[in-house]
Design a protein around this motif. Structure first.
Motif, PDB file in Angstrom:
ATOM      1  N   LYS A   1     -26.990   6.845  -0.646  1.00  0.00           N
ATOM      2  CA  LYS A   1     -25.115   6.595  -1.159  1.00  0.00           C
ATOM      3  C   LYS A   1     -24.862   5.543  -0.512  1.00  0.00           C
ATOM      4  N   ILE A   2     -23.813   5.095  -1.243  1.00  0.00           N
ATOM      5  CA  ILE A   2     -22.820   3.444  -1.141  1.00  0.00           C
ATOM      6  C   ILE A   2     -21.520   3.928  -0.294  1.00  0.00           C
ATOM      7  N   GLY A   3     -21.317   3.076   0.557  1.00  0.00           N
ATOM      8  CA  GLY A   3     -19.803   3.295   1.575  1.00  0.00           C
ATOM      9  C   GLY A   3     -18.768   3.580   1.043  1.00  0.00           C
ATOM     10  N   ALA A   4     -17.662   4.012   1.267  1.00  0.00           N
ATOM     11  CA  ALA A   4     -16.351   3.338   0.743  1.00  0.00           C
ATOM     12  C   ALA A   4     -15.744   1.935   0.322  1.00  0.00           C
ATOM     13  N   TRP A   5     -14.880   1.744  -0.206  1.00  0.00           N
ATOM     14  CA  TRP A   5     -14.476   0.717  -0.173  1.00  0.00           C
ATOM     15  C   TRP A   5     -13.307   0.140  -0.467  1.00  0.00           C
ATOM     16  N   GLN A   6     -12.151  -0.869   0.084  1.00  0.00           N
ATOM     17  CA  GLN A   6     -10.609  -0.889  -0.701  1.00  0.00           C
ATOM     18  C   GLN A   6     -10.398  -2.451  -0.735  1.00  0.00           C
ATOM     19  N   ARG A   7     -10.102  -2.597  -1.879  1.00  0.00           N
ATOM     20  CA  ARG A   7      -9.073  -3.946  -2.108  1.00  0.00           C
ATOM     21  C   ARG A   7      -7.648  -3.997  -1.514  1.00  0.00           C
ATOM     22  N   TYR A   8      -7.374  -5.345  -1.607  1.00  0.00           N
ATOM     23  CA  TYR A   8      -6.031  -5.945  -1.763  1.00  0.00           C
ATOM     24  C   TYR A   8      -5.768  -6.523  -2.652  1.00  0.00           C
ATOM     25  N   ASP A   9      -4.692  -7.046  -2.909  1.00  0.00           N
ATOM     26  CA  ASP A   9      -3.847  -7.579  -4.260  1.00  0.00           C
ATOM     27  C   ASP A   9      -2.448  -8.455  -3.712  1.00  0.00           C
ATOM     28  N   LEU A  10      -2.204  -9.703  -3.777  1.00  0.00           N
ATOM     29  CA  LEU A  10      -0.897  -9.649  -3.774  1.00  0.00           C
ATOM     30  C   LEU A  10      -0.629 -11.168  -4.812  1.00  0.00           C
ATOM     31  N   GLY A  11       0.620 -10.735  -4.717  1.00  0.00           N
ATOM     32  CA  GLY A  11       0.581 -11.198  -5.772  1.00  0.00           C
ATOM     33  C   GLY A  11       2.575 -11.801  -5.990  1.00  0.00           C
ATOM     34  N   ALA A  12       3.067 -12.708  -6.539  1.00  0.00           N
ATOM     35  CA  ALA A  12       5.222 -12.310  -6.753  1.00  0.00           C
ATOM     36  C   ALA A  12       4.689 -13.723  -8.149  1.00  0.00           C
ATOM     37  N   ARG A  13       6.544 -13.707  -9.056  1.00  0.00           N
ATOM     38  CA  ARG A  13       6.454 -13.565 -10.012  1.00  0.00           C
ATOM     39  C   ARG A  13       7.590 -14.144  -9.910  1.00  0.00           C
ATOM     40  N   TYR A  14       8.712 -14.679 -11.152  1.00  0.00           N
ATOM     41  CA  TYR A  14       9.971 -15.886 -11.037  1.00  0.00           C
ATOM     42  C   TYR A  14       9.670 -15.550 -12.250  1.00  0.00           C
ATOM     43  N   ALA A  15      11.274 -15.468 -12.952  1.00  0.00           N
ATOM     44  CA  ALA A  15      12.065 -15.500 -14.436  1.00  0.00           C
ATOM     45  C   ALA A  15      13.239 -15.630 -13.674  1.00  0.00           C
ATOM     46  N   PHE A  16      13.295 -17.241 -14.790  1.00  0.00           N
ATOM     47  CA  PHE A  16      14.746 -17.864 -15.044  1.00  0.00           C
ATOM     48  C   PHE A  16      14.552 -18.560 -16.407  1.00  0.00           C
ATOM     49  N   ARG A  17      15.968 -19.152 -16.096  1.00  0.00           N
ATOM     50  CA  ARG A  17      15.785 -19.782 -17.784  1.00  0.00           C
ATOM     51  C   ARG A  17      15.973 -21.000 -17.667  1.00  0.00           C
ATOM     52  N   VAL A  18      15.891 -21.810 -19.337  1.00  0.00           N
ATOM     53  CA  VAL A  18      16.123 -23.363 -19.056  1.00  0.00           C
ATOM     54  C   VAL A  18      16.284 -23.814 -19.952  1.00  0.00           C
TER      55      VAL A  18
END
Length: 813
Positions: free
Chosen positions: A747-764
């Protein structure tokens, strides 16, 4: 104050912002509900208003729009709204919220409105409208749930389009907004947020494959606007998707037989359609190591009442990935055309995709005498630099539906695909603890041709106090494919310290040339009976199915051909206990095409007879208005298959049936906006998987391979009030351990993954701009994330992708 008036007022106050002041009804008269904002905005704005109580929806919209609204509670009491999602002016937003309510908006001053009964009597009765079957991309007002990541409605084949609170099935429908904000390139990227899904093939591999509720799901079994087999076989670009409808459990009643016989669930990609608001967007993207690209999305409507629509999506992306000597070059172009009138709706989609992957990752096979390799020690790409995968797919579909009257609709659809696939690859069969394996190059070609069609009729009628929704449909699917190729001399390599082998020269042998024809046909009938003013819905149905497969090897007809027929019954019941709570249960049977022996077996491409799967499920769905929670318990049974251990000096074993497997589980999902500006998406799934009736009883009671006990996904988004337009994102994915074989010896062991991010919406300069940045696998963990395709026993370990940076910028003209 009358009790009903107090109740309505309390409900409005409970969902209002602190700055909203609503009028109270005193002595049967209505006082204005003034909302202290400066003035109504003339230009369209983006709104996300949850479906539910009409009074609450109107109050929230007026608050966000900055206008005052005077409401007589007796007019809105007991009425619901489908909600709102998208860009609207004030009057357009009110009109959408009030559609079908029998009420209309009346302006009483600057930025001040009231509600009055509609003068048109036809608006005073909510007419039952035909919901789309043949064109599941058809737009519905208020389709997106609060937060915009999930849609309320999904396409459910024979049963049409259903709100999640009205369906006796477990379902989640992801929106195009979720696709963009997650920067999802393929279906693997999008379904990383779903606890029922797990990818069983490496990112950057030759093809995508998944498990859903512990059973295999191939891209071949992903429908396009309700038609199977139309989409590319090996990888599906998400830029073409308006929605991604996921139904869990055997769904042969609603969708018919899938090409590869998936039973854990089904996926439907809804094609994009032009909206009444023009769309012109360009997205530039960067993915580490050095992939760059661009995507365009253009939509326009023309003619009287915007009857004609055009939507084009195009993608070009290429460059190196985080794995050494691996690169991916992908192109996609999809054109959608549609026409709509009062009774007739027509649409067509034409698309072409190409994908070139150099040094695609392979699953790692573990010899019977070798231990499970240590993923932490795998730092380099063990695929040879000269290996490649090149796929080309051209596809199209034509759909139409016609309302004979307000209670009957007929529909039809046809689709086709032509594909050419070329591979130069090798397996990775590790033979010892040191990670040694032999590289035997193999070139492989596969040409596919698909033709598919369905036709049906839907009828609504009333028999005394019981309502009926009758559905009759027929479908046909044809696919032929031809496989060919050959082998080359083997050279040694190592998993932990790969050795670059010379590019293949002269073939040492030709593989058997195989040709296969699949013909699936079926006729389905269902009736959804409504009792107690449709608070209790009972769906009874059955589908007659025929599976006919013929195959040839080097021009010789094989004895594995078969022609099987079966009637599969299904039943579902849903009870709307309250406006917020739905309880449901279902039983479904399905006939599936027989399994095909994988390339990792001695009897590669051997076709086995069709099999029957059975599911029983019960669940509950609770809609808080802006946040929803669903729970389900299920049990799915089907035959189990295994690639037996090699005998003697053989490098490969023989694939075949070995007993039965039963997956029993609990599934919890959540989505929406529990707090203003805070969105959650994810859930957990627990599966108890057991093998029975295995050969000699040796593995009875063991856990089925590649089936973790626990999957958990939690994604969160937080809009920063201090920086308007800024959103922070985070996601965690957890999967428990998995066995590699039926004997449960590895068998293979347990695993976990972490993701992070950001977004910025604006008008020009009146242009909408959205910047997105995210990091997948922040900690750069090396894990085996899958032990293979559980019910196909296409064993093999899937390595996690390295830490990956993603950047994109979307400009809306």
């Amino acid at each position: 104050m009358p009790a009903l008036t107090r109740h309505w007022t309390q409900r409005v106050f409970s969902i209002s912002y602190p700055t909203v002041c609503l009028g109270l009804l005193l002595g049967g008269g209505a006082l204005p509900a003034f909302i202290p904002y400066a003035s109504a905005q003339e230009q369209p704005r983006t709104y996300q208003i949850a479906a539910g109580d009409l009074g609450n929806a109107l109050a929230r919209f007026a608050s966000q729009a900055g206008v005052s609204l005077s409401v007589d509670p007796s007019l809105v009491r007991g009425r619901n709204s489908a909600g709102l999602s998208g860009n609207y002016s004030v009057e357009e937003g009110f009109a959408a919220l009030l559609r079908g309510s029998g009420l209309s908006l009346s302006e009483v001053g600057e930025s001040a409105y009231t509600l009055v009964p509609a003068s048109d009597a036809s608006l005073q009765i909510q007419t039952t409208r035909v919901t789309s079957v043949s064109d599941p991309a058809r737009t519905y007002e208020g389709e997106r749930y609060a937060g915009g990541q999930v849609a309320r409605r999904s396409a459910q084949g024979l049963l049409g389009s259903k709100d999640f609170m009205e369906s006796p099935l477990s379902m989640t429908t992801y929106t195009s907004e979720a696709v963009k904000n997650q920067q999802a390139r393929t279906l693997t990227d999008l379904t990383a947020s779903d606890p029922a899904f797990r990818s069983t093939n490496p990112a950057g591999g030759r093809f995508e494959q998944f498990t859903i509720r512990g059973f295999s799901l191939f891209n071949s079994d992903v429908a396009y606007g309700g038609l199977y087999g139309v989409l590319p076989t090996y990888s599906i670009d998400m830029e073409m998707a308006d929605r991604v409808d996921i139904l869990r459990g055997p769904t042969q009643l609603v969708n018919g037989i899938s090409p590869r016989g998936s039973v854990g669930g089904s996926v439907n990609i809804a094609p994009k359609r032009a909206t009444d608001q023009p769309i012109t967007e360009f997205t530039g993207s960067y993915i580490s190591d050095s992939q760059t690209g661009g995507a365009v999305d253009i939509g326009r409507r023309f003619g009287e009442d915007n009857a004609f629509g055009l939507r084009f999506n195009g993608v070009k992306q290429s460059g190196d990935t985080e794995w050494d000597h691996q690169s991916v070059d992908r192109e996609m172009a999809v054109l959608g055309l549609d026409f709509r009138s009062d009774r007739l709706r027509l649409s067509t989609d034409i698309g072409h995709t190409e994908r070139q992957t150099d040094a695609p990752q392979e699953r790692v096979l573990v010899n019977a005498a070798a231990p499970v390799p240590d993923a932490d020690d795998v730092h380099d790409n063990f695929a040879q630099p000269w290996s490649k995968a090149h796929t080309r797919d051209t596809f199209g579909a034509l759909r139409g539906e016609f309302d004979i009257d307000d209670s009957m609709m007929i529909y039809a659809a046809v689709g086709a695909r032509e594909s050419d696939h070329d591979f130069l690859r090798h397996n990775v069969p590790v033979t010892n603890a040191q990670g040694d394996f032999s590289v035997q190059p193999r070139d492989f070609t596969r040409d596919e041709s698909v033709r598919t069609a369905n036709v049906g009729v839907r009828k609504w009628l009333q028999t005394g106090p019981v309502s009926h929704e009758l559905n009759l449909a027929a479908d046909y699917f044809y696919m032929d494919f031809e496989n060919g190729g050959g082998r080359y001399a083997a050279t040694p390599s190592n998993l932990y310290d790969p050795i670059t082998a010379p590019a293949p020269g002269v073939r040492t042998r030709d593989d058997t040339k195989t040709y296969t024809e699949n013909r699936f046909s079926g006729v389905a009938l269902s009736d959804t009976l409504g009792f107690m003013d449709d608070r209790l819905l009972l769906t009874l149905g059955a589908r007659w199915q025929r599976v006919k497969v013929d195959d040839w090897a080097d021009g010789i007809k094989q004895p594995t051909a078969y022609d099987e027929k079966k009637i599969s019954p299904s039943v579902g019941v849903l009870f709307r206990a309250t406006d917020q709570l739905s309880l449901y249960a279902n039983y479904m049977e399905g006939l599936s095409q027989g399994k095909i022996a994988p390339s990792t077996s001695l009897n590669e491409d051997e076709i086995f007879p069709p099999f029957i799967s059975r599911q029983i499920e019960a669940g509950a769905k609770y809609d808080f208005g802006t946040f929803a929670f669903t729970a389900a318990v299920f049990r799915i049974r089907q035959p189990a298959y295994e690639t037996a251990a090699p005998v003697g000096n053989a490098a490969l074993g023989t694939f075949g049936p070995n007993g039965k497997r039963e997956n029993s589980g609990i599934e919890l999902s959540m989505f929406g906006e529990p707090l203003p500006g805070v969105r959650l998406l994810g859930g957990v799934m627990y599966i108890d998987s057991e093998l029975t009736d295995t050969n000699g009883g040796d593995n009875d009671g063991n856990r089925a391979p590649a089936t973790p006990k626990l999957n958990a996904n939690v994604g969160a988004e937080w809009d920063l009030s201090t920086v308007p337009g800024m959103t922070l994102t985070a996601r965690t994915i957890y999967t428990s351990s998995q066995y590699l074989n039926q004997a449960n010896s590895k068998k293979i062991g347990a695993w976990q993954r972490y993701d992070l991010g950001a977004r910025y919406a604006f008008r020009v300069d009146d242009k909408d701009v959205t910047l997105r940045a995210s990091v997948e696998n922040v900690l750069n963990e090396r894990d085996w994330i899958s032990a293979g395709a559980s019910d196909d026993s296409e064993a093999g370990l899937t390595i996690s992708a390295p830490r990956t940076f993603l950047l994109s910028a979307t400009l809306g003209f």
